[in-house]
Design an enzyme around this catalytic site. Structure first.
Site, mmCIF file in Angstrom:
data_model
loop_
_atom_site.group_PDB
_atom_site.id
_atom_site.type_symbol
_atom_site.label_atom_id
_atom_site.label_comp_id
_atom_site.label_asym_id
_atom_site.label_seq_id
_atom_site.Cartn_x
_atom_site.Cartn_y
_atom_site.Cartn_z
ATOM 1 N N ASP A 11 5.663 -6.329 12.200
ATOM 2 C CA ASP A 11 5.250 -6.938 11.269
ATOM 3 C C ASP A 11 6.550 -7.475 10.551
ATOM 4 O O ASP A 11 7.467 -7.137 10.605
ATOM 5 C CB ASP A 11 4.398 -6.124 10.101
ATOM 6 C CG ASP A 11 4.186 -6.795 8.777
ATOM 7 O OD1 ASP A 11 3.678 -7.931 8.751
ATOM 8 O OD2 ASP A 11 4.306 -6.083 7.863
ATOM 9 N N ASP A 13 6.874 -9.096 6.841
ATOM 10 C CA ASP A 13 7.112 -8.934 5.555
ATOM 11 C C ASP A 13 6.888 -7.332 5.193
ATOM 12 O O ASP A 13 5.686 -6.720 5.283
ATOM 13 C CB ASP A 13 5.886 -9.548 4.529
ATOM 14 C CG ASP A 13 5.793 -9.388 3.118
ATOM 15 O OD1 ASP A 13 6.704 -8.805 2.424
ATOM 16 O OD2 ASP A 13 4.625 -9.591 2.535
#
Ligand code: B16
Ligand code: MG
Length: 222
Positions: A11, A13
């Site tokens: 991922d 963020d």
């Protein structure tokens, strides 16, 4: 037993860099302009959720769902994005979260393919600002995704782009929606932070995320 995962999918963020606060500041301003107050706790529920869906959740939270036309919603989302993109100027090579650059370099040495599964349309720009673009073999294109996390679509797209099977990969996430997405496609999940349910392995922060830990998880579970 297969000794190594076929790929590690990250991922963005909250795992590679911390842009959640910048998303929050931009959304708070736009929400204020339509008379809705949001705080950081509410903002946590927007992690991994697409721009359009985040706006709908904010309007719902403020009791204003259905009050704005699709055109006005598009303008509000666009305004948030302009504020957010402006704030991204403050990102530098020093904005990479602890241990991540070292982990990415080790994965290169170990010849393990690396993918990105971010629903942010700004992901390529962010990777460039961090000088990390070359560390990723494939970045799933958020523009081609129809469902946000917790739907597994973005992780499946990353696996497809790398030509690997989800069941042979590890996914790394800081949001519950992301852990649910990883688990839904049969990958092993690694959670960053606290208060996450269902992760195969969890660390309080990225500095503990190392190749030996990921390798041990793989050999223990596979
Ligand atoms: P953008 P991730 C997500 O990134 C963020 O967590 C979420 O808060 C944001 O709304 C979404 O990207 C869309 O971002 O407005 O830049 O397209 O966690 O999937 O890396
Ligand atoms: Mg995240």
């Amino acid at each position: 037993m297969i000794l190594k995962p076929q790929a590690i999918i990250f991922d963005l963020d909250g795992v590679i860099t911390d842009t959640a606060h910048l998303h929050f500041l931009a959304w708070r301003q736009v929400a204020n302009e339509v008379g809705i107050a949001i705080d950081e706790t509410f903002n946590d529920s927007l992690k991994g959720i697409s721009r359009g869906e985040s706006l709908q959740r904010i309007l719902q939270y403020g009791g204003k769902a259905g009050e704005f036309t699709p055109e006005v919603c598009a303008q509000l989302a666009e305004r948030k994005n302009r504020l957010y993109v402006h704030s991204l100027r403050q990102l530098t090579v020093n904005s990479v979260l602890p241990g991540i650059r070292e982990l990415l370099m080790t994965l290169r040495e170990e010849r393990i393919p690396v993918g990105l599964a971010s629903v942010s349309l700004n992901a390529p720009t962010i990777l460039q600002s961090l000088d990390l673009s070359a560390c990723f073999d494939f970045c799933a294109d958020a523009a081609l995704i129809t469902h946000s996390k917790p739907d597994p679509e973005i992780f499946l797209a990353a696996c497809a782009g790398l030509g690997v099977e989800p069941q042979q990969c590890i996914g790394i996430e800081d949001a519950q929606a992301g852990i649910d997405a990883i688990n839904a496609c049969g990958m092993l999940s690694v959670g960053i932070g606290t208060g996450l349910n269902g992760a195969s392995l969890q660390f309080p922060s990225t500095e503990f995320l190392t190749w030996p830990c990921l390798s041990a998880l793989w050999q223990h579970d596979k």
